[in-house]
Design a protein around this motif. Sequence first.
Motif, PDB file in Angstrom:
ATOM      1  N   ARG A 189       0.775  -1.278  -0.136  1.00 35.18           N
ATOM      2  CA  ARG A 189       0.076   0.115   0.045  1.00 35.18           C
ATOM      3  C   ARG A 189       0.741   1.289   0.004  1.00 35.18           C
ATOM      4  O   ARG A 189       0.571   2.226   0.809  1.00 35.18           O
ATOM      5  N   LEU A 190       1.629   1.361  -1.075  1.00 39.81           N
ATOM      6  CA  LEU A 190       2.715   2.205  -1.140  1.00 39.81           C
ATOM      7  C   LEU A 190       1.933   3.647  -1.885  1.00 39.81           C
ATOM      8  O   LEU A 190       2.720   4.632  -1.815  1.00 39.81           O
ATOM      9  N   GLY A 191       1.164   3.067  -2.833  1.00 37.96           N
ATOM     10  CA  GLY A 191       0.498   4.269  -3.133  1.00 37.96           C
ATOM     11  C   GLY A 191       0.998   4.488  -4.787  1.00 37.96           C
ATOM     12  O   GLY A 191       0.341   5.526  -5.348  1.00 37.96           O
ATOM     13  N   HIS A 192       1.687   3.775  -5.295  1.00 36.70           N
ATOM     14  CA  HIS A 192       2.472   4.216  -6.405  1.00 36.70           C
ATOM     15  C   HIS A 192       2.226   3.149  -7.329  1.00 36.70           C
ATOM     16  O   HIS A 192       3.266   2.912  -8.528  1.00 36.70           O
ATOM     17  N   ALA A 193       1.581   2.107  -7.418  1.00 34.32           N
ATOM     18  CA  ALA A 193       1.507   0.850  -8.004  1.00 34.32           C
ATOM     19  C   ALA A 193       1.315   1.233  -9.826  1.00 34.32           C
ATOM     20  O   ALA A 193       1.947   0.857 -10.574  1.00 34.32           O
ATOM     21  N   ARG A 194       0.159   1.891  -9.715  1.00 28.71           N
ATOM     22  CA  ARG A 194      -0.340   2.415 -10.951  1.00 28.71           C
ATOM     23  C   ARG A 194       0.781   3.314 -11.800  1.00 28.71           C
ATOM     24  O   ARG A 194       1.114   2.950 -13.185  1.00 28.71           O
ATOM     25  N   GLN A 195       1.491   4.001 -11.365  1.00 26.38           N
ATOM     26  CA  GLN A 195       2.519   5.075 -11.450  1.00 26.38           C
ATOM     27  C   GLN A 195       3.755   4.107 -11.986  1.00 26.38           C
ATOM     28  O   GLN A 195       4.366   4.389 -13.136  1.00 26.38           O
ATOM     29  N   ILE A 196       3.899   2.941 -11.287  1.00 31.28           N
ATOM     30  CA  ILE A 196       5.065   2.246 -11.647  1.00 31.28           C
ATOM     31  C   ILE A 196       5.085   1.298 -12.889  1.00 31.28           C
ATOM     32  O   ILE A 196       5.578   1.364 -13.930  1.00 31.28           O
ATOM     33  N   ALA A 197       3.768   0.817 -13.056  1.00 31.85           N
ATOM     34  CA  ALA A 197       3.366   0.266 -14.251  1.00 31.85           C
ATOM     35  C   ALA A 197       3.427   1.326 -15.499  1.00 31.85           C
ATOM     36  O   ALA A 197       3.832   0.761 -16.350  1.00 31.85           O
ATOM     37  N   VAL A 198       2.961   2.328 -15.298  1.00 31.30           N
ATOM     38  CA  VAL A 198       2.586   3.205 -16.509  1.00 31.30           C
ATOM     39  C   VAL A 198       4.141   3.666 -16.833  1.00 31.30           C
ATOM     40  O   VAL A 198       4.534   3.975 -18.128  1.00 31.30           O
ATOM     41  N   ALA A 199       4.967   3.979 -15.864  1.00 26.90           N
ATOM     42  CA  ALA A 199       6.421   4.332 -16.049  1.00 26.90           C
ATOM     43  C   ALA A 199       7.149   3.367 -16.777  1.00 26.90           C
ATOM     44  O   ALA A 199       7.960   3.675 -17.861  1.00 26.90           O
ATOM     45  N   GLY A 200       6.920   2.203 -16.474  1.00 29.26           N
ATOM     46  CA  GLY A 200       7.528   1.000 -16.986  1.00 29.26           C
ATOM     47  C   GLY A 200       7.340   0.877 -18.621  1.00 29.26           C
ATOM     48  O   GLY A 200       8.276   0.706 -19.365  1.00 29.26           O
ATOM     49  N   LEU A 201       5.887   1.021 -18.832  1.00 29.23           N
ATOM     50  CA  LEU A 201       5.383   0.743 -20.091  1.00 29.23           C
ATOM     51  C   LEU A 201       5.997   2.102 -21.026  1.00 29.23           C
ATOM     52  O   LEU A 201       6.306   1.966 -22.205  1.00 29.23           O
TER      53      LEU A 201
END
Length: 252
Positions: free
Chosen positions: A28-40
């Motif tokens: 629950r660090l709050g950046h899961a979606r951002q990490i996925a988008v950043a990787g793609l």
Amino acid sequence: MLLPVNTTLGVVLAVLLIAAVAVTAVARLGHARQIAVAGLRAAAQLAAVSYLIGWVVGALPWLLCFLVLMFAVAVRTAGRRITGNGTWWWAAVPIAAGVVPVVGLLLLTGLVPPRGLALVPVAGILIGGALTATVLGGRRALDELATRHGEVEAGLALGLLDRDARMEVARPAAADAQLPGLDQTRTVGLVTLPGAFVGMLLGGASPVQAGAVQLFVLVALMAVQAVAVSVVLELVARGRIHRVPLTAAEGE
């Protein structure tokens, strides 16, 4: 070749990205979606750059356009990380103040030739370092001013100018933005072998040449980041970069 470009590499990258997203989500660090988008995004952007770099290195106009694009993306990214209002564009000042003199010095002395294969990587490293320092310095300074607003008011009550009162509170926090670069330089060769060093070795350079290039990169980065942090701190202290809504700021 360090990494073969094949299906195995794609699978491993996908697994690592999924793992980063999953761990972030579970914790629950709050950046899961951002990490996925950043990787793609990174995959798409690097693929595009890999194909475009051949054009860039062959023509000066395209080289200049590419450098301007790099700078513009850095400004937008840094500014939006610092604040959500219209003052984000001031992030251009610390990034330019740090990068332009260093790149100019390298070109004038001939240490870096005005060719794409040399200039683009060096400029990219320096712009990236300035971006990181600007974001960390700006965010820490604004966070500190919000948390310790009473101390700013106390300074004003004692007769300090608004800029000086803000500076006294924000300076120690903003200065922490230099720590990552400082620690990387202090521990180079003992804890990590940075990318420039490894890249030079893989490209056939001698260990001495690779070490010289890496030292140059690290020292240049410290200079760029010192300037970027100093300038963004000054802009925050003077109220040029803030988190007040635009309507309120315009009414002041």
